[in-house]
Design a protein around this motif. Structure first.
Motif, PDB file in Angstrom:
ATOM      1  N   ASP A  62       7.126  12.944  28.818  1.00  0.00           N
ATOM      2  CA  ASP A  62       8.446  12.430  29.176  1.00  0.00           C
ATOM      3  C   ASP A  62       8.467  10.940  28.857  1.00  0.00           C
ATOM      4  O   ASP A  62       7.619  10.186  29.323  1.00  0.00           O
ATOM      5  CB  ASP A  62       8.740  12.640  30.660  1.00  0.00           C
ATOM      6  N   GLY A  63       9.422  10.522  28.049  1.00  0.00           N
ATOM      7  CA  GLY A  63       9.576   9.104  27.730  1.00  0.00           C
ATOM      8  C   GLY A  63       8.423   8.503  26.958  1.00  0.00           C
ATOM      9  O   GLY A  63       8.054   7.355  27.185  1.00  0.00           O
ATOM     10  N   ALA A  64       7.841   9.234  26.032  1.00  0.00           N
ATOM     11  CA  ALA A  64       6.713   8.730  25.246  1.00  0.00           C
ATOM     12  C   ALA A  64       7.191   7.784  24.151  1.00  0.00           C
ATOM     13  O   ALA A  64       8.356   7.794  23.768  1.00  0.00           O
ATOM     14  CB  ALA A  64       5.963   9.901  24.618  1.00  0.00           C
ATOM     15  N   GLU A  65       6.269   6.969  23.668  1.00  0.00           N
ATOM     16  CA  GLU A  65       6.545   6.116  22.515  1.00  0.00           C
ATOM     17  C   GLU A  65       6.067   6.859  21.278  1.00  0.00           C
ATOM     18  O   GLU A  65       4.960   7.392  21.255  1.00  0.00           O
ATOM     19  CB  GLU A  65       5.800   4.794  22.642  1.00  0.00           C
ATOM     20  N   VAL A  66       6.912   6.888  20.247  1.00  0.00           N
ATOM     21  CA  VAL A  66       6.563   7.609  19.024  1.00  0.00           C
ATOM     22  C   VAL A  66       6.718   6.679  17.835  1.00  0.00           C
ATOM     23  O   VAL A  66       7.743   6.013  17.679  1.00  0.00           O
ATOM     24  CB  VAL A  66       7.467   8.854  18.827  1.00  0.00           C
ATOM     25  N   ALA A  81       6.381   6.760  13.631  1.00  0.00           N
ATOM     26  CA  ALA A  81       6.235   7.557  12.418  1.00  0.00           C
ATOM     27  C   ALA A  81       5.630   6.669  11.346  1.00  0.00           C
ATOM     28  O   ALA A  81       6.119   5.571  11.094  1.00  0.00           O
ATOM     29  CB  ALA A  81       7.591   8.087  11.971  1.00  0.00           C
ATOM     30  N   THR A  82       4.565   7.143  10.725  1.00  0.00           N
ATOM     31  CA  THR A  82       3.919   6.422   9.644  1.00  0.00           C
ATOM     32  C   THR A  82       4.051   7.255   8.376  1.00  0.00           C
ATOM     33  O   THR A  82       3.667   8.423   8.368  1.00  0.00           O
ATOM     34  CB  THR A  82       2.427   6.180   9.944  1.00  0.00           C
ATOM     35  N   ILE A  83       4.600   6.647   7.333  1.00  0.00           N
ATOM     36  CA  ILE A  83       4.780   7.343   6.063  1.00  0.00           C
ATOM     37  C   ILE A  83       3.839   6.711   5.051  1.00  0.00           C
ATOM     38  O   ILE A  83       3.896   5.501   4.804  1.00  0.00           O
ATOM     39  CB  ILE A  83       6.239   7.241   5.573  1.00  0.00           C
ATOM     40  N   MET A  84       2.953   7.531   4.506  1.00  0.00           N
ATOM     41  CA  MET A  84       1.993   7.036   3.526  1.00  0.00           C
ATOM     42  C   MET A  84       1.805   8.101   2.455  1.00  0.00           C
ATOM     43  O   MET A  84       1.474   9.244   2.783  1.00  0.00           O
ATOM     44  CB  MET A  84       0.659   6.707   4.188  1.00  0.00           C
ATOM     45  N   GLN A  85       2.043   7.745   1.218  1.00  0.00           N
ATOM     46  CA  GLN A  85       1.919   8.637   0.070  1.00  0.00           C
ATOM     47  C   GLN A  85       2.737   9.913   0.264  1.00  0.00           C
ATOM     48  O   GLN A  85       2.278  11.013  -0.013  1.00  0.00           O
ATOM     49  CB  GLN A  85       0.450   8.963  -0.199  1.00  0.00           C
ATOM     50  N   GLY A  86       3.929   9.770   0.818  1.00  0.00           N
ATOM     51  CA  GLY A  86       4.835  10.904   0.977  1.00  0.00           C
ATOM     52  C   GLY A  86       4.548  11.797   2.167  1.00  0.00           C
ATOM     53  O   GLY A  86       5.224  12.803   2.370  1.00  0.00           O
ATOM     54  N   VAL A  87       3.545  11.474   2.962  1.00  0.00           N
ATOM     55  CA  VAL A  87       3.192  12.270   4.147  1.00  0.00           C
ATOM     56  C   VAL A  87       3.559  11.481   5.391  1.00  0.00           C
ATOM     57  O   VAL A  87       3.193  10.316   5.528  1.00  0.00           O
ATOM     58  CB  VAL A  87       1.685  12.609   4.163  1.00  0.00           C
ATOM     59  N   THR A  88       4.291  12.132   6.303  1.00  0.00           N
ATOM     60  CA  THR A  88       4.686  11.480   7.554  1.00  0.00           C
ATOM     61  C   THR A  88       3.762  11.932   8.670  1.00  0.00           C
ATOM     62  O   THR A  88       3.552  13.128   8.873  1.00  0.00           O
ATOM     63  CB  THR A  88       6.144  11.818   7.911  1.00  0.00           C
ATOM     64  N   LEU A 103       0.816  -1.215   0.000  1.00  0.00           N
ATOM     65  CA  LEU A 103       0.000   0.000   0.000  1.00  0.00           C
ATOM     66  C   LEU A 103       0.852   1.269   0.000  1.00  0.00           C
ATOM     67  O   LEU A 103       0.323   2.377   0.003  1.00  0.00           O
ATOM     68  CB  LEU A 103      -0.929   0.016   1.224  1.00  0.00           C
ATOM     69  N   GLY A 104       2.162   1.100   0.033  1.00  0.00           N
ATOM     70  CA  GLY A 104       3.056   2.259   0.063  1.00  0.00           C
ATOM     71  C   GLY A 104       3.118   2.897   1.435  1.00  0.00           C
ATOM     72  O   GLY A 104       3.333   4.094   1.580  1.00  0.00           O
ATOM     73  N   MET A 105       2.951   2.086   2.461  1.00  0.00           N
ATOM     74  CA  MET A 105       2.899   2.574   3.834  1.00  0.00           C
ATOM     75  C   MET A 105       4.053   1.980   4.632  1.00  0.00           C
ATOM     76  O   MET A 105       4.295   0.778   4.577  1.00  0.00           O
ATOM     77  CB  MET A 105       1.565   2.155   4.448  1.00  0.00           C
ATOM     78  N   GLU A 106       4.773   2.847   5.342  1.00  0.00           N
ATOM     79  CA  GLU A 106       5.870   2.392   6.192  1.00  0.00           C
ATOM     80  C   GLU A 106       5.651   2.898   7.609  1.00  0.00           C
ATOM     81  O   GLU A 106       5.180   4.007   7.806  1.00  0.00           O
ATOM     82  CB  GLU A 106       7.206   2.951   5.697  1.00  0.00           C
ATOM     83  N   MET A 107       6.017   2.072   8.575  1.00  0.00           N
ATOM     84  CA  MET A 107       5.941   2.478   9.977  1.00  0.00           C
ATOM     85  C   MET A 107       7.306   2.292  10.609  1.00  0.00           C
ATOM     86  O   MET A 107       7.963   1.282  10.370  1.00  0.00           O
ATOM     87  CB  MET A 107       4.891   1.669  10.732  1.00  0.00           C
ATOM     88  N   GLU A 108       7.692   3.265  11.404  1.00  0.00           N
ATOM     89  CA  GLU A 108       8.994   3.201  12.066  1.00  0.00           C
ATOM     90  C   GLU A 108       8.837   3.706  13.499  1.00  0.00           C
ATOM     91  O   GLU A 108       8.285   4.780  13.724  1.00  0.00           O
ATOM     92  CB  GLU A 108       9.996   4.087  11.320  1.00  0.00           C
ATOM     93  N   THR A 109       9.310   2.912  14.450  1.00  0.00           N
ATOM     94  CA  THR A 109       9.315   3.347  15.844  1.00  0.00           C
ATOM     95  C   THR A 109      10.559   4.194  16.067  1.00  0.00           C
ATOM     96  O   THR A 109      11.662   3.789  15.718  1.00  0.00           O
ATOM     97  CB  THR A 109       9.323   2.143  16.799  1.00  0.00           C
ATOM     98  N   ILE A 110      10.365   5.368  16.617  1.00  0.00           N
ATOM     99  CA  ILE A 110      11.498   6.251  16.908  1.00  0.00           C
ATOM    100  C   ILE A 110      12.025   5.873  18.287  1.00  0.00           C
ATOM    101  O   ILE A 110      11.296   5.929  19.274  1.00  0.00           O
ATOM    102  CB  ILE A 110      11.080   7.726  16.844  1.00  0.00           C
ATOM    103  N   GLU A 111      13.274   5.466  18.325  1.00  0.00           N
ATOM    104  CA  GLU A 111      13.880   4.958  19.550  1.00  0.00           C
ATOM    105  C   GLU A 111      14.448   6.079  20.424  1.00  0.00           C
ATOM    106  O   GLU A 111      14.778   7.154  19.928  1.00  0.00           O
ATOM    107  CB  GLU A 111      15.006   3.974  19.203  1.00  0.00           C
ATOM    108  N   ASP A 112      14.563   5.793  21.709  1.00  0.00           N
ATOM    109  CA  ASP A 112      15.233   6.655  22.684  1.00  0.00           C
ATOM    110  C   ASP A 112      14.633   8.054  22.778  1.00  0.00           C
ATOM    111  O   ASP A 112      15.353   9.043  22.910  1.00  0.00           O
ATOM    112  CB  ASP A 112      16.736   6.726  22.364  1.00  0.00           C
ATOM    113  N   VAL A 113      13.303   8.143  22.706  1.00  0.00           N
ATOM    114  CA  VAL A 113      12.625   9.434  22.855  1.00  0.00           C
ATOM    115  C   VAL A 113      12.662   9.821  24.324  1.00  0.00           C
ATOM    116  O   VAL A 113      12.252   9.049  25.186  1.00  0.00           O
ATOM    117  CB  VAL A 113      11.164   9.364  22.351  1.00  0.00           C
ATOM    118  N   TYR A 131       2.987  11.372  12.857  1.00  0.00           N
ATOM    119  CA  TYR A 131       3.593  10.890  14.091  1.00  0.00           C
ATOM    120  C   TYR A 131       2.500  10.582  15.103  1.00  0.00           C
ATOM    121  O   TYR A 131       1.602  11.387  15.323  1.00  0.00           O
ATOM    122  CB  TYR A 131       4.548  11.936  14.670  1.00  0.00           C
ATOM    123  N   GLN A 132       2.606   9.413  15.724  1.00  0.00           N
ATOM    124  CA  GLN A 132       1.672   9.013  16.779  1.00  0.00           C
ATOM    125  C   GLN A 132       2.442   8.974  18.086  1.00  0.00           C
ATOM    126  O   GLN A 132       3.457   8.289  18.198  1.00  0.00           O
ATOM    127  CB  GLN A 132       1.079   7.643  16.476  1.00  0.00           C
TER     128      GLN A 132
END
Length: 114
Positions: free
Chosen positions: A44-48, A50-57, A19-29, A59-60
């Motif tokens: 403080d210390g949240a989980e983040v 990043a979802t990239i879909m159709q060129g748009v990123t 589907l052209g969708m990528e997900m990446e967990t950002i480490e050490d936030v 963040y959750q």
């Protein structure tokens, strides 16, 4: 949502890639701050993720936020006006303005009633 209720993570990743969708967990936030006019939301210390879909990123953010209200900025002209009207010192005038959220009339009343 999906038949059978269980999804194979490898299969899910493959479907997302198609589907052209990528997900990446950002480490050490360590800290995330969302600044607003009324204050800041601080994570403080949240989980983040990043979802990239159709060129748009997108963040959750997952975690507990605390709200830090914005400090009230008191213009020097307001301090001088309150001082002139009440005869109070600059510190007293500034304190009254902060206590009243910057309301000049309320600050004057507060200082003259004391």
């Amino acid at each position: 949502m999906f038949p059978g209720g269980k999804i194979n993570p490898k299969k899910m990743k493959q479907m997302m890639k198609q589907l052209g969708m990528e997900m990446e967990t950002i480490e050490d936030v360590r800290r995330i701050v969302i600044e607003t006019g009324s204050g800041n939301y601080v994570f403080d210390g949240a989980e983040v993720v990043a979802t990239i879909m159709q060129g748009v990123t997108t963040y959750q953010i997952t975690g507990e936020a605390r709200f830090e209200p914005a400090a009230i900025e008191i213009p020097e002209d307001d301090v001088r006006l309150v001082m002139e009207q009440t005869g109070a010192s600059a510190d007293a005038a500034r304190g009254a303005l902060k206590a009243t959220g910057g309301d000049i009339a309320e600050a004057i009343l507060r200082l003259t009633a004391a």
